[in-house]
Design a protein around this motif. Structure first.
Motif, mmCIF file in Angstrom:
data_model
loop_
_atom_site.group_PDB
_atom_site.id
_atom_site.type_symbol
_atom_site.label_atom_id
_atom_site.label_comp_id
_atom_site.label_asym_id
_atom_site.label_seq_id
_atom_site.Cartn_x
_atom_site.Cartn_y
_atom_site.Cartn_z
ATOM 1 N N MET A 109 -6.768 -7.043 -7.470
ATOM 2 C CA MET A 109 -5.826 -5.967 -7.174
ATOM 3 C C MET A 109 -6.299 -4.648 -7.784
ATOM 4 S SD MET A 109 -1.993 -7.562 -7.590
ATOM 5 C CE MET A 109 -1.211 -8.450 -6.248
ATOM 6 N N ASP A 113 -7.328 -1.406 -5.676
ATOM 7 C CA ASP A 113 -6.489 -0.212 -5.808
ATOM 8 C C ASP A 113 -7.278 1.004 -6.264
ATOM 9 O OD1 ASP A 113 -4.433 -1.862 -5.065
ATOM 10 O OD2 ASP A 113 -3.571 -2.056 -7.069
ATOM 11 N N LEU A 116 -7.707 3.817 -3.787
ATOM 12 C CA LEU A 116 -6.532 4.536 -3.302
ATOM 13 C C LEU A 116 -6.315 5.876 -3.986
ATOM 14 C CD1 LEU A 116 -4.027 1.538 -3.090
ATOM 15 C CD2 LEU A 116 -5.435 2.495 -1.257
ATOM 16 N N ALA A 122 0.441 5.224 -1.329
ATOM 17 C CA ALA A 122 -0.225 3.919 -1.325
ATOM 18 C C ALA A 122 -0.361 3.387 -2.744
ATOM 19 C CB ALA A 122 -1.598 4.031 -0.671
ATOM 20 N N LEU A 123 -0.664 4.274 -3.691
ATOM 21 C CA LEU A 123 -0.773 3.847 -5.093
ATOM 22 C C LEU A 123 0.569 3.342 -5.622
ATOM 23 C CD1 LEU A 123 -3.069 6.499 -6.836
ATOM 24 C CD2 LEU A 123 -3.441 4.019 -6.750
ATOM 25 N N ARG A 125 2.944 1.897 -3.908
ATOM 26 C CA ARG A 125 3.172 0.551 -3.359
ATOM 27 C C ARG A 125 2.287 -0.466 -4.067
ATOM 28 N NH1 ARG A 125 3.253 3.661 1.439
ATOM 29 N NH2 ARG A 125 1.072 3.139 1.889
ATOM 30 N N ALA A 126 1.029 -0.099 -4.291
ATOM 31 C CA ALA A 126 0.103 -1.000 -4.972
ATOM 32 C C ALA A 126 0.556 -1.255 -6.408
ATOM 33 C CB ALA A 126 -1.305 -0.405 -4.951
ATOM 34 N N ASN A 127 1.092 -0.224 -7.045
ATOM 35 C CA ASN A 127 1.573 -0.354 -8.415
ATOM 36 C C ASN A 127 2.699 -1.384 -8.499
ATOM 37 O OD1 ASN A 127 1.745 0.735 -11.276
ATOM 38 N ND2 ASN A 127 3.805 1.212 -10.566
ATOM 39 N N ARG A 129 3.180 -3.890 -6.454
ATOM 40 C CA ARG A 129 2.603 -5.222 -6.241
ATOM 41 C C ARG A 129 1.941 -5.729 -7.519
ATOM 42 N NH1 ARG A 129 0.884 -2.822 -1.319
ATOM 43 N NH2 ARG A 129 -1.215 -2.515 -2.154
ATOM 44 N N PHE A 130 1.221 -4.847 -8.186
ATOM 45 C CA PHE A 130 0.511 -5.216 -9.411
ATOM 46 C C PHE A 130 1.487 -5.683 -10.489
ATOM 47 C CE2 PHE A 130 -1.135 -3.925 -13.606
ATOM 48 C CZ PHE A 130 -2.296 -4.678 -13.662
ATOM 49 N N GLN A 172 -4.777 3.579 -13.168
ATOM 50 C CA GLN A 172 -5.723 2.520 -12.823
ATOM 51 C C GLN A 172 -6.544 2.073 -14.047
ATOM 52 O OE1 GLN A 172 -4.379 1.246 -9.911
ATOM 53 N NE2 GLN A 172 -6.533 0.631 -9.748
ATOM 54 N N HIS A 175 -4.224 -0.098 -15.931
ATOM 55 C CA HIS A 175 -4.121 -1.409 -15.289
ATOM 56 C C HIS A 175 -5.344 -2.273 -15.621
ATOM 57 C CE1 HIS A 175 -1.064 -0.309 -11.870
ATOM 58 N NE2 HIS A 175 -0.576 -0.146 -13.076
#
Length: 217
Positions: A109, A113, A116, A122-123, A125-127, A129-130, A172, A175
């Motif tokens: 992930m 990511d 992005l 988009a970030l 949404r990805a955040n 999910r993460f 990121q 993360h």
């Protein structure tokens, strides 16, 4: 059209998702008839869903209308305190309990990511999910339930902190650090890395609010 028996649950989920993704934002008025048309269900499950969202303080009364709630400064600060504690615990438990496969998914992930940068929506949404993946990797259903409630309330903030220039790239890196600690099975390190991540996000949010207030004068 959704089955009548599952209508109330579906209506609740659909309205909640619409708030979460920003279709309805803090201050927006929700009208039964408009929601029924949008989601293709009758007004009864919509009414029940709105009542449920009101009891959860996601909607508030404005006269006879229901509007999407917003968070004041103190509410936002309280939410971030709780989020930091719960997210830190989730990372600690993930370092202890996550399967090898779950850890690999977290690493993939982060790597995916990284592409992005420059796309805050988009970030964001990805955040989500993460963080949800970390919650699940904690293997504690009660903690996951509480974090779901916290993240629901996060939707009541008008903008994402990831919209601030440069925040996406920094997030990121944070993360990556969190996943490094989980990979190393370092419970204290994972806890601290995620708490730091939430703290920086909170500071970014405070700066956003300060800038917004300045623009109002």
């Amino acid at each position: 059209m959704p089955d009548a028996k599952t209508g109330p649950t579906d209506a609740y989920s659909m309205i909640l998702e619409a708030i979460d993704i920003g279709t309805y934002r803090p201050g927006d008025r929700l009208v039964e008839s408009e929601l029924a048309d949008r989601f293709g269900v009758s007004r009864t499950p919509i009414r029940e869903a709105l009542q449920r969202l009101e009891t959860q303080s996601l909607l508030v009364r404005d006269g006879r209308s229901l509007i999407v709630a917003s968070l004041d400064h103190n509410q936002m600060a309280e939410l971030y305190v709780v989020r930091g504690e719960l997210e830190g615990l989730a990372a600690r438990l993930a370092a202890r309990h996550a399967t090898a496969e779950e850890v690999r998914v977290l690493r993939e992930m982060v790597d995916a990511d990284n592409t992005l940068a420059g796309n805050p929506n988009a970030l964001a949404r990805a955040n989500k999910r993460f963080h949800k993946q970390i919650h699940l990797a904690s293997h504690n259903r009660y903690l996951v339930q509480q974090l779901d409630l916290v993240h629901r309330s996060m939707a009541l903030m008008a903008t994402s902190s990831l919209a601030v220039e440069g925040r996406g790239e920094i997030a990121q890196v944070e993360h990556d650090r969190i996943v490094q600690m989980i990979e190393a099975r370092d419970e204290d390190g994972a806890d601290q890395a995620l708490r730091t991540h939430i703290s920086v996000a909170f500071m970014t949010r405070l700066k956003q609010e300060a800038a917004r207030r300045e623009d109002e004068f």
